[in-house]
Scaffold this motif. Sequence first.
Motif, PDB file in Angstrom:
ATOM      1  N   MET A  60       1.062  -1.480   0.071  1.00 10.90           N
ATOM      2  CA  MET A  60       0.212  -0.045   0.038  1.00 10.90           C
ATOM      3  C   MET A  60       1.273   1.025  -0.274  1.00 10.90           C
TER       4      MET A  60
ATOM      5  N   LEU B 248       2.789   5.957  -2.999  1.00  8.72           N
ATOM      6  CA  LEU B 248       4.529   6.812  -2.972  1.00  8.72           C
ATOM      7  C   LEU B 248       3.935   7.019  -4.879  1.00  8.72           C
ATOM      8  N   ALA B 249       3.643   5.283  -5.675  1.00  6.58           N
ATOM      9  CA  ALA B 249       3.734   5.768  -6.920  1.00  6.58           C
ATOM     10  C   ALA B 249       2.333   6.435  -7.563  1.00  6.58           C
TER      11      ALA B 249
ATOM     12  N   ASP C 251      -0.029  -5.857  -9.509  1.00 10.75           N
ATOM     13  CA  ASP C 251       0.925  -5.308  -9.583  1.00 10.75           C
ATOM     14  C   ASP C 251       0.546  -3.888  -9.483  1.00 10.75           C
TER      15      ASP C 251
ATOM     16  N   VAL D  51       0.915  -0.822  -7.389  1.00  8.44           N
ATOM     17  CA  VAL D  51       2.522   0.143  -7.981  1.00  8.44           C
ATOM     18  C   VAL D  51       2.631   0.022  -9.176  1.00  8.44           C
ATOM     19  N   ALA D  52       2.816  -0.820 -10.458  1.00 11.04           N
ATOM     20  CA  ALA D  52       2.474  -0.110 -11.579  1.00 11.04           C
ATOM     21  C   ALA D  52       0.717  -0.151 -11.753  1.00 11.04           C
ATOM     22  N   MET D  53       0.472  -0.465 -11.301  1.00 17.90           N
ATOM     23  CA  MET D  53      -0.986   0.312 -11.898  1.00 17.90           C
ATOM     24  C   MET D  53      -1.415   1.546 -11.117  1.00 17.90           C
TER      25      MET D  53
ATOM     26  N   HIS E  96       1.027   3.980 -10.861  1.00 18.74           N
ATOM     27  CA  HIS E  96       1.825   4.824 -11.242  1.00 18.74           C
ATOM     28  C   HIS E  96       0.936   4.711 -12.916  1.00 18.74           C
TER      29      HIS E  96
ATOM     30  N   MET F 113      10.647  11.307  -7.571  1.00 21.42           N
ATOM     31  CA  MET F 113       9.331   9.887  -8.454  1.00 21.42           C
ATOM     32  C   MET F 113      10.030  10.138  -9.511  1.00 21.42           C
TER      33      MET F 113
ATOM     34  N   ALA G 211      -0.095  -4.914 -15.792  1.00 19.90           N
ATOM     35  CA  ALA G 211      -0.525  -4.112 -14.205  1.00 19.90           C
ATOM     36  C   ALA G 211      -1.312  -5.771 -13.774  1.00 19.90           C
TER      37      ALA G 211
END
Lengths: 263, 263, 263, 263
Positions: free
Chosen positions: C37, C42-43, C222, C224-226, C228, D1, D243
């Motif tokens: 989370m 952050l992403a 994923d 974090v990828a989503m 971003h 980032m 993702a």
Amino acid sequence: MADARDLAGPDPLVIAGRSFGSRLVMGTGGAPSLEVMEAALLASGTELTTVAMRRVDPDAPGSVLDVLDRHGIAVLPNTAGCYTSADAVLTAQLAREALETDWVKLEVIADEVTLLPDPIELLDAAERLVADGFVVLPYTNDDPVLARRLADAGCAAVMPLGAPIGSGLGIRNEHNIELIVADVDVPVILDAGIGTASEATRALELGCDAVLLASAVTRAEDPVAMAHAMRLAVQAGRLAAGAGRIPVRRYARASSPRRGRIE
Amino acid sequence: MADARDLAGPDPLVIAGRSFGSRLVMGTGGAPSLEVMEAALLASGTELTTVAMRRVDPDAPGSVLDVLDRHGIAVLPNTAGCYTSADAVLTAQLAREALETDWVKLEVIADEVTLLPDPIELLDAAERLVADGFVVLPYTNDDPVLARRLADAGCAAVMPLGAPIGSGLGIRNEHNIELIVADVDVPVILDAGIGTASEATRALELGCDAVLLASAVTRAEDPVAMAHAMRLAVQAGRLAAGAGRIPVRRYARASSPRRGRIE
Amino acid sequence: MADARDLAGPDPLVIAGRSFGSRLVMGTGGAPSLEVMEAALLASGTELTTVAMRRVDPDAPGSVLDVLDRHGIAVLPNTAGCYTSADAVLTAQLAREALETDWVKLEVIADEVTLLPDPIELLDAAERLVADGFVVLPYTNDDPVLARRLADAGCAAVMPLGAPIGSGLGIRNEHNIELIVADVDVPVILDAGIGTASEATRALELGCDAVLLASAVTRAEDPVAMAHAMRLAVQAGRLAAGAGRIPVRRYARASSPRRGRIE
Amino acid sequence: MADARDLAGPDPLVIAGRSFGSRLVMGTGGAPSLEVMEAALLASGTELTTVAMRRVDPDAPGSVLDVLDRHGIAVLPNTAGCYTSADAVLTAQLAREALETDWVKLEVIADEVTLLPDPIELLDAAERLVADGFVVLPYTNDDPVLARRLADAGCAAVMPLGAPIGSGLGIRNEHNIELIVADVDVPVILDAGIGTASEATRALELGCDAVLLASAVTRAEDPVAMAHAMRLAVQAGRLAAGAGRIPVRRYARASSPRRGRIE
């Protein structure tokens, strides 16, 4: 109360000079029995039905051809199962001989997974069959350019798909169907993809002259009820297409003016 | 060949214990003349038609009420033009007195631009009218929660919109209509937004019990032809909804197996 | 090359006088672990994140609140799990006390199956909380009338759904979202229904000021990828909304004129 | 980032063994001036840009070719304006000579109204150019069968349309694009039809490897802002595609379980 045909007056589908009172062309594959197929064909009101030459033995008694003959439904042999122009041309020629008709629904399929038409082989076969005196109704993709080329080649109608055969995905690309309707002078018959009645209605509203379907009826849980639904759906679509629908508006419009009355 | 109703057998729309042979509820606003309206109502086959109380003088000769009476079409007074619960309740009470019916299509509108229902005022008015003995058919948005609350309040049907009144945008959110159909036990009547026949067919396929429309017919270029189209469209949709449509498939399925034959 | 914010210049999201550099509001539910989370938040670049008061123990060490605090992300407590106005008001008051913020994402849900907001209870709770000095951001359905009433009641933003929470169905009714954007003066934040990046982009293109989402990120394979992807998607949508897109044309237009050249 | 490429790690678009850091291929037609075009190309982050050979004078100073050269953007000459295979082949050969590249975006158009590709002439030209040593990237319709035949013929990529050139209609038939992506082994570049950022994102989510567009940027009111939007949109779509998005659900799913907590 008059039914749709009475009300609309004579409004036949005319292909290659031949008139049909119904704008629903049926296929026969997929029915659970010959009896169900017969009942569904009758409920559909169809006057033209396509039969796969690869699966028919014209001399067998009790065949689908007997059913069509008994009810005065015209036979439209098709070349389902053909993967090349040469194969399709040969199949059409055998059909002409066996069934004594020079009409053919031309199918030239690219593969067994998508059952999509091969544009190159299809156009080649269409040109050959037209040259050989056939009345050619090609099953094609929804590419407006290919539809035009098929019409220019002398086909008696063009039959673009709404979606892959048996998919029930409806009309994937209304824009292309509209372009085809605007562009070719021969009848446009939406062929393949129809899953339910509203999609058949929509095809006619988009300007198609007729709809061809099989699985949507033959594989429905109640083929006879769905056949009847399709018959009404096509009539509804044809009437709506000619009735001048209201424009689409972003905002609301009261169905009655605030002032004044019609009474 | 039997028509849809014969084939389907008795399949009436039942609202508050009363049966209707037609699943098309008509509105009368927007017709170019009383004569056209009459012809369109007949072509539609409707047995229930809504009339705005604000615009009707029940004692005037040659009114829309005469037309309905002459053809045995039941009158459903509506509260179009009301912006508050109090106003709608009063209008319904006047209608009951004037037309000797305790049925009411309840409309409580938020503004003149969108003509969308005000959910708060609508529910309040529905509760009051039910308590006062009315058979209440509320015109509501497509929110499943509000539809459920209206049904729980004792409404005899719920009438969610497909899109704003007169917009011809069709059914904007099929998902919500399906949720409503799955969730409430009273009849669901798709009201507002219909522009053409395929959308009426679709409403029935989604599980709606009936369709209510006015502008799509009265403002079409040929109201009588469109009325007939809508009549057939609703019959087609009802039949299709009960016929068990084929599943949607990502890829093709041949309408006939490669091996074996049905003949 | 400048990034989106540099290029666009200062273009903050302003709610109740407070500015945020990011137009992506995040939720925290559904993440497989606190570490994931944190990385996803952050992403995403979010500066405002909602937390369910029912699930948070503000005094527990290592909680989601610590994560937000550590990264300077503002907390937006929400009333998820409340079914009545009274319950939601009480929950908001407890949140204010525990978290020392008078901001609240107001949720009043009708049932556990649809998780749709109850319009009656929601408006009532909003009115009470505004009167009690809260900055109220209500999660609402996509009804333009209810959105207007919430704005009129003094809410600091309105947060219509695209589709039910966690459904990933995207924006079911773009027309309603456009009507809301055109009609209310407070920020519009698309909340619920988003499943993938293009839908977040679309929300901004329709004129929404921001997007709120949780499951689309936290339950992705994923996260974090989503996260971003969503960050970029929202930036893309905001830029596109202000860039004056080309009109939609029925036919083609050559990207370069046949005659003349730009060189 | 980190920006999208950093976060995702090296994820180049590879065509015929050549790598590109950007998945946005640009066209240059339609820009109001060379200066705006240059700024838009830079904002887009493109590393590959197509130029119509019919409109370019390679020796003219201050041309679009100078701009591309100055910024290290690879040139992809195209055969826009060609109506026959012979014409396209000749144009490609002249381009190779003038620009010293054997890459070509192959366009063979059927007519000036739709600008749709002619499938027959296109395949013929592709076969000839591949035989002549070209790296061929054909602009094609969205027919999965034609795309497969083009790939089988040795094309280095296939570039199906979303909708007619310059129409801004987006991706008319997502199903066909998905079939193409599933079926061919070379890169799939969505070419034509894109009107706004969310559609570019969607193309990548459907599995396309890149997007090619011109009018959407050059004819936008603010080409530079739209170019930047497209750059981010493509990055967002690529990340989202990898993702693992949440499945679409008919009903809601709470973003957090009722019991248990992640804190």
